[in-house]
Write a protein that holds these residues in place. Structure first.
Motif, PDB file in Angstrom:
ATOM      1  N   PHE A 270      47.729  42.006  36.438  1.00  0.00           N
ATOM      2  CA  PHE A 270      47.922  40.937  37.414  1.00  0.00           C
ATOM      3  C   PHE A 270      46.722  39.998  37.385  1.00  0.00           C
ATOM      4  O   PHE A 270      45.689  40.290  36.781  1.00  0.00           O
ATOM      5  CB  PHE A 270      48.136  41.511  38.820  1.00  0.00           C
ATOM      6  CG  PHE A 270      46.940  42.216  39.395  1.00  0.00           C
ATOM      7  CD1 PHE A 270      46.087  41.562  40.271  1.00  0.00           C
ATOM      8  CD2 PHE A 270      46.650  43.530  39.050  1.00  0.00           C
ATOM      9  CE1 PHE A 270      44.984  42.201  40.801  1.00  0.00           C
ATOM     10  CE2 PHE A 270      45.550  44.171  39.571  1.00  0.00           C
ATOM     11  CZ  PHE A 270      44.714  43.509  40.456  1.00  0.00           C
ATOM     12  N   ARG A 271      46.873  38.858  38.076  1.00  0.00           N
ATOM     13  CA  ARG A 271      45.846  37.814  38.049  1.00  0.00           C
ATOM     14  C   ARG A 271      45.092  37.747  39.375  1.00  0.00           C
ATOM     15  O   ARG A 271      45.695  37.830  40.446  1.00  0.00           O
ATOM     16  CB  ARG A 271      46.496  36.451  37.763  1.00  0.00           C
ATOM     17  CG  ARG A 271      46.924  36.250  36.337  1.00  0.00           C
ATOM     18  CD  ARG A 271      47.967  35.152  36.212  1.00  0.00           C
ATOM     19  NE  ARG A 271      49.256  35.571  36.740  1.00  0.00           N
ATOM     20  CZ  ARG A 271      50.367  34.831  36.700  1.00  0.00           C
ATOM     21  NH1 ARG A 271      50.322  33.629  36.155  1.00  0.00           N
ATOM     22  NH2 ARG A 271      51.499  35.282  37.199  1.00  0.00           N
ATOM     23  N   LEU A 272      43.783  37.578  39.255  1.00  0.00           N
ATOM     24  CA  LEU A 272      42.922  37.362  40.414  1.00  0.00           C
ATOM     25  C   LEU A 272      42.277  35.989  40.287  1.00  0.00           C
ATOM     26  O   LEU A 272      41.944  35.550  39.179  1.00  0.00           O
ATOM     27  CB  LEU A 272      41.837  38.442  40.492  1.00  0.00           C
ATOM     28  CG  LEU A 272      42.275  39.825  40.984  1.00  0.00           C
ATOM     29  CD1 LEU A 272      41.159  40.833  40.783  1.00  0.00           C
ATOM     30  CD2 LEU A 272      42.659  39.787  42.458  1.00  0.00           C
ATOM     31  N   GLU A 273      42.099  35.337  41.420  1.00  0.00           N
ATOM     32  CA  GLU A 273      41.508  34.008  41.413  1.00  0.00           C
ATOM     33  C   GLU A 273      40.008  34.114  41.152  1.00  0.00           C
ATOM     34  O   GLU A 273      39.267  34.717  41.924  1.00  0.00           O
ATOM     35  CB  GLU A 273      41.773  33.290  42.738  1.00  0.00           C
ATOM     36  CG  GLU A 273      41.371  31.824  42.724  1.00  0.00           C
ATOM     37  CD  GLU A 273      41.766  31.099  43.995  1.00  0.00           C
ATOM     38  OE1 GLU A 273      42.087  29.911  43.935  1.00  0.00           O
ATOM     39  OE2 GLU A 273      41.753  31.752  45.064  1.00  0.00           O
ATOM     40  N   GLU A 274      39.561  33.507  40.045  1.00  0.00           N
ATOM     41  CA  GLU A 274      38.145  33.516  39.689  1.00  0.00           C
ATOM     42  C   GLU A 274      37.436  32.337  40.353  1.00  0.00           C
ATOM     43  O   GLU A 274      36.384  32.482  40.942  1.00  0.00           O
ATOM     44  CB  GLU A 274      38.010  33.442  38.173  1.00  0.00           C
ATOM     45  CG  GLU A 274      36.571  33.537  37.693  1.00  0.00           C
ATOM     46  CD  GLU A 274      36.486  33.452  36.176  1.00  0.00           C
ATOM     47  OE1 GLU A 274      35.494  33.927  35.627  1.00  0.00           O
ATOM     48  OE2 GLU A 274      37.421  32.911  35.553  1.00  0.00           O
ATOM     49  N   LYS A 275      38.035  31.144  40.214  1.00  0.00           N
ATOM     50  CA  LYS A 275      37.579  29.938  40.890  1.00  0.00           C
ATOM     51  C   LYS A 275      38.801  29.286  41.498  1.00  0.00           C
ATOM     52  O   LYS A 275      39.912  29.794  41.377  1.00  0.00           O
ATOM     53  CB  LYS A 275      36.892  28.988  39.901  1.00  0.00           C
ATOM     54  CG  LYS A 275      35.629  29.562  39.275  1.00  0.00           C
ATOM     55  CD  LYS A 275      35.023  28.572  38.284  1.00  0.00           C
ATOM     56  CE  LYS A 275      33.771  29.152  37.634  1.00  0.00           C
ATOM     57  NZ  LYS A 275      33.198  28.216  36.634  1.00  0.00           N
ATOM     58  N   LYS A 280      42.338  34.845  36.443  1.00  0.00           N
ATOM     59  CA  LYS A 280      41.879  35.714  35.375  1.00  0.00           C
ATOM     60  C   LYS A 280      42.680  37.013  35.427  1.00  0.00           C
ATOM     61  O   LYS A 280      42.940  37.546  36.508  1.00  0.00           O
ATOM     62  CB  LYS A 280      40.380  36.006  35.549  1.00  0.00           C
ATOM     63  CG  LYS A 280      39.703  36.531  34.303  1.00  0.00           C
ATOM     64  CD  LYS A 280      38.187  36.560  34.499  1.00  0.00           C
ATOM     65  CE  LYS A 280      37.475  36.946  33.216  1.00  0.00           C
ATOM     66  NZ  LYS A 280      36.014  36.958  33.378  1.00  0.00           N
ATOM     67  N   TRP A 281      43.067  37.495  34.256  1.00  0.00           N
ATOM     68  CA  TRP A 281      43.913  38.686  34.183  1.00  0.00           C
ATOM     69  C   TRP A 281      43.080  39.964  34.321  1.00  0.00           C
ATOM     70  O   TRP A 281      41.976  40.068  33.771  1.00  0.00           O
ATOM     71  CB  TRP A 281      44.676  38.719  32.863  1.00  0.00           C
ATOM     72  CG  TRP A 281      45.860  37.816  32.848  1.00  0.00           C
ATOM     73  CD1 TRP A 281      45.908  36.536  32.394  1.00  0.00           C
ATOM     74  CD2 TRP A 281      47.165  38.119  33.326  1.00  0.00           C
ATOM     75  NE1 TRP A 281      47.161  36.013  32.554  1.00  0.00           N
ATOM     76  CE2 TRP A 281      47.966  36.963  33.123  1.00  0.00           C
ATOM     77  CE3 TRP A 281      47.756  39.242  33.907  1.00  0.00           C
ATOM     78  CZ2 TRP A 281      49.309  36.920  33.477  1.00  0.00           C
ATOM     79  CZ3 TRP A 281      49.097  39.186  34.251  1.00  0.00           C
ATOM     80  CH2 TRP A 281      49.856  38.033  34.047  1.00  0.00           C
ATOM     81  N   HIS A 282      43.635  40.960  35.066  1.00  0.00           N
ATOM     82  CA  HIS A 282      43.009  42.266  35.251  1.00  0.00           C
ATOM     83  C   HIS A 282      44.065  43.353  35.095  1.00  0.00           C
ATOM     84  O   HIS A 282      45.276  43.098  35.221  1.00  0.00           O
ATOM     85  CB  HIS A 282      42.368  42.381  36.644  1.00  0.00           C
ATOM     86  CG  HIS A 282      41.232  41.436  36.878  1.00  0.00           C
ATOM     87  ND1 HIS A 282      41.422  40.078  37.081  1.00  0.00           N
ATOM     88  CD2 HIS A 282      39.883  41.646  36.932  1.00  0.00           C
ATOM     89  CE1 HIS A 282      40.253  39.498  37.249  1.00  0.00           C
ATOM     90  NE2 HIS A 282      39.306  40.413  37.166  1.00  0.00           N
ATOM     91  N   THR A 283      43.595  44.572  34.811  1.00  0.00           N
ATOM     92  CA  THR A 283      44.483  45.733  34.730  1.00  0.00           C
ATOM     93  C   THR A 283      44.129  46.706  35.849  1.00  0.00           C
ATOM     94  O   THR A 283      42.957  47.053  36.038  1.00  0.00           O
ATOM     95  CB  THR A 283      44.333  46.451  33.381  1.00  0.00           C
ATOM     96  OG1 THR A 283      44.712  45.560  32.342  1.00  0.00           O
ATOM     97  CG2 THR A 283      45.231  47.673  33.322  1.00  0.00           C
TER      98      THR A 283
END
Length: 704
Positions: A270-275, A280-283
């Motif tokens: 899934f994606r987390l907001e970096e800015k 940005k993709w994470h597992t």
């Protein structure tokens, strides 16, 4: 090592200096001759033997230095490996993707038997991941991957990849962590504190523990850094605004199902907001366990930062609905690691874990697709379902495993076919169609539009519609088109295209529609060739404003063109009525009368100064409008010239005839400021000549 290298160079230089000294000393002391006599040799042979001996001494010293250097290097590597042998992790040293050293634990894990069987092997034969490129700013990366042994076994492992410099060589250290630790992460060990300590200290992996009974949430520093937030309750993390809206539903469903089902585990990308608005993709890998009566979910969070790898592209699509995933072993020609969605799409049993390529292809009907292509369209033999198989291969990735995606495209197949047909029809349509953005840049034009405007495909996004030979300019575009166009209204206007070859003009009508999506607005324009219509309208207007017999203006034409005269400072209205024209028709016939009318019209159209108007009001009544005549004397000379041209002889088929005329003149602005008033006064002046005996001219102002 550097000291040994320095000693070697020193010995080499000393030996070379010895040789030079002997040659130099021989010039003054004959030292070489004394040595030859002492050894009992002749001069030529003695010198050759002495110099050869000195050169051999130099080479021997050089080789001794090289051997000492290599011996110390091997001793250093052995010391390094002996150090790693005391750890529970398998350690492999790699140079240019080739194994150059490893500890005994690595030999055991990879089931090689001895290091010699591993030396020189490509690391990608054993570890299915990309090695991080050498970068002094990012020297270490920890990730989950798959490790295969030399006897074909396949297992999941946590691997740390580190780059370092050794004697100016770029090397990579791969550490496969202790299988007990891997088991702890996958099966949730009781030793949570040690596991958390290891993950916090040794890896770049975020860790969390959700105590379900107490509804309490704990996590390490890496987890907090990756999520850019602090959480107290699990729901704070699950409902976080930092999670991409499209992935939030997936995460909520998985976490809720995991909470309700002991023993359930899952892996989710899934994606987390970096800015702001940058994701940005994470597992996330988590599992529900019951440890000594305590229900909890433990999980690890990793950053998918390798955007260039096929693994990243694979993760980008893996969680989307109706997309199945699997892996393809290129070496053994095997499909494996089928996801549940892939099994569902292929109508396969859930127990199916591995399948040979030939058996896999038997699931589909024969087709014309190239089996070596990355993307293939198949039809399932079982139920005629249309599926797309996509192999994601990274050209920079020497990994023997391909990430594969399979799509169920049954519903969209017909729509795609219709879309293709529609696109083909639009492109081949005889009607000209083009798209621009709101700044006027051309982003698409069909074949007809490209040919008409002279647009090439290379002009897309680089030229504006205003750059082509039309009358559309920037002012008109910004002040007329854009304010008037909207989604619910078609804005039409007329324009023209000037040919660059022969300067011919093509008249067009353009209908514009505004098309909007979430991010952009486009203007769709339909072009219609109206050159024939314009030509017909011009001809129709000419008929409406010109007398068919005389070819000069009729009453409507005079009225329309006279409006411009009122912008001038002065002009004269000259009313002309032929005297005794009826006898011409009676004597010579109407054809002769028509010839006189046509000839007179030509004479009037060439009389008077530039800009004068000539028209026929009725049968034998004519009119002229004379602008900017100057003074009255000049006007009288013009009137005399007109009168003379009227009274000249006319050549007709029966011979020659002659007519006369009565002329009345009114002046603007002296005699009136409207057309009706000027016409009336000119008519009165003309009738005054008629009543006075005909054949002459009179000005209205002179009658007062």
């Amino acid at each position: 090592m550097r000291k040994i290298l320095t000693i070697e160079k020193t010995l080499f230089i000393c030996a070379l200096a010895l040789l030079v000294s002997i040659i130099w000393a021989d010039q003054y002391t004959n030292a070489v001759d004394l040595m030859i006599k002492f050894l009992g040799l002749n001069e030529t042979t003695g010198k050759s033997i002495i110099f050869s001996g000195v050169i051999l001494i130099i080479l021997a010293i050089y080789m001794i230095g090289i051997r000492a250097y290599k011996k110390m290097a091997f001793e250093k590597d052995d010391i390094l490996m002996n150090f790693f042998d005391n750890t529970d992790d398998a350690v492999i040293i790699v140079k240019n993707n080739m194994i150059c050293n490893c500890n005994s634990k690595a030999v055991e894990v990879l089931k090689a038997g001895s290091f010699n069987k591993l030396k020189g092997k490509n690391i990608h034969e054993f570890i299915t991941t990309n090695l991080v490129s050498f970068d002094t700013k990012n020297k270490r990366e920890t990730k989950y991957t798959h490790v295969s042994t030399m006897d074909g076994e396949y297992m999941e492992a946590l691997v740390t990849i580190s780059n370092f410099m050794s004697d100016k060589k770029k090397l990579t250290q791969i550490k496969v962590h202790d299988s007990k630790l891997i088991s702890s992460i996958n099966n949730i060990s009781n030793d949570e504190e040690n596991l958390l300590t290891f993950i916090s200290r040794e890896t770049d992996i975020g860790f969390f523990n959700w105590d379900i009974n107490a509804d309490y949430f704990t996590y390490n520093k890496v987890f907090q850094n990756l999520t850019s937030s602090s959480f107290v309750k699990p729901k704070d993390f699950i409902n976080s605004s930092k999670i991409h809206p499209e992935d939030s539903v997936l995460l909520k469903n998985e976490m809720e199902y995991c909470r309700l089902n002991e023993g359930y585990g899952f892996t989710l990308k899934f994606r987390l907001e970096e800015k702001e608005n940058k994701w940005k993709w994470h597992t996330l890998k988590a599992k529900h366990s019951n440890t000594e009566g305590m229900n909890h979910i433990m999980g690890v969070l990793t950053d998918l930062s390798d955007h260039s790898s096929s693994e990243y592209k694979y993760n980008l699509l893996e969680n989307h609905a109706n997309i199945g995933s699997m892996k393809f072993d290129r070496q053994n020609k095997l499909y494996q690691n089928f996801s549940l969605e892939a099994l569902k799409i292929l109508n396969m049993e859930n127990s199916m874990l591995i399948m040979e390529e030939t058996n896999f292809l038997h699931l589909f009907k024969p087709n014309d697709n190239d089996l070596d292509s990355k993307e293939r369209i198949y039809t399932l033999s079982s139920d005629n379902k249309k599926v797309k198989l996509l192999h994601i291969i990274d050209s920079k990735d020497n990994n023997r495993y391909d990430n594969c995606l399979i799509f169920d495209i049954t519903d969209s197949w017909q729509k795609e076919d219709e879309l293709y047909k529609t696109s083909f029809a639009v492109n081949k349509s005889l009607e000209e169609i083009y798209f621009t953005d709101t700044e006027g840049y051309v982003i698409y034009a069909n074949d007809a539009a490209r040919k008409s405007f002279g647009i090439s495909i290379h002009d897309y996004n680089s030229k504006k519609i205003m750059d082509f030979n039309t009358n559309i300019d920037y002012r008109w575009w910004n002040q007329i088109l854009l304010p008037n166009i909207n989604r619910n209204k078609i804005f039409s206007f007329e324009s023209f295209i000037k040919s660059s070859r022969n300067s011919s003009i093509k008249y067009i009508e353009i209908q514009n529609n505004l098309i909007s999506n979430r991010e952009h607005q486009y203007i769709c324009s339909f072009v219609r060739d109206i050159t024939s219509r314009k030509k017909f309208e011009k001809e129709l207007k000419h008929v409406a404003t010109h007398d068919q017999l005389s070819k000069i203006y009729n009453r409507n034409g005079i009225y329309e063109n006279m409006q411009e005269m009122f912008t001038k400072e002065q002009f004269a209205v000259v009313m002309i009525d032929l005297d005794d024209f009826k006898p011409v028709n009676d004597t010579y016939g109407h054809d002769a009368g028509d010839m006189v009318i046509a000839t007179l019209a030509k004479r009037l159209s060439t009389s008077g100064p530039q800009g004068s108007l000539a028209g026929r009001l009725s049968g034998d009544e004519f009119i002229m409008i004379i602008p900017d005549y100057g003074n009255l004397d000049a006007l009288e000379e013009i009137i005399k010239e007109i009168y003379h041209s009227i009274t000249r002889k006319y050549i007709i088929s029966q011979g020659v005839c002659k007519v006369d005329a009565s002329i009345g003149i009114s002046l603007y602005p002296e005699d009136g400021s409207s057309r009706q008033e000027l016409f009336r006064k000119a008519d009165e002046a003309m009738y005054s000549v008629k009543t006075s005996g005909k054949s002459g001219y009179a000005m209205y102002s002179n009658m007062l």
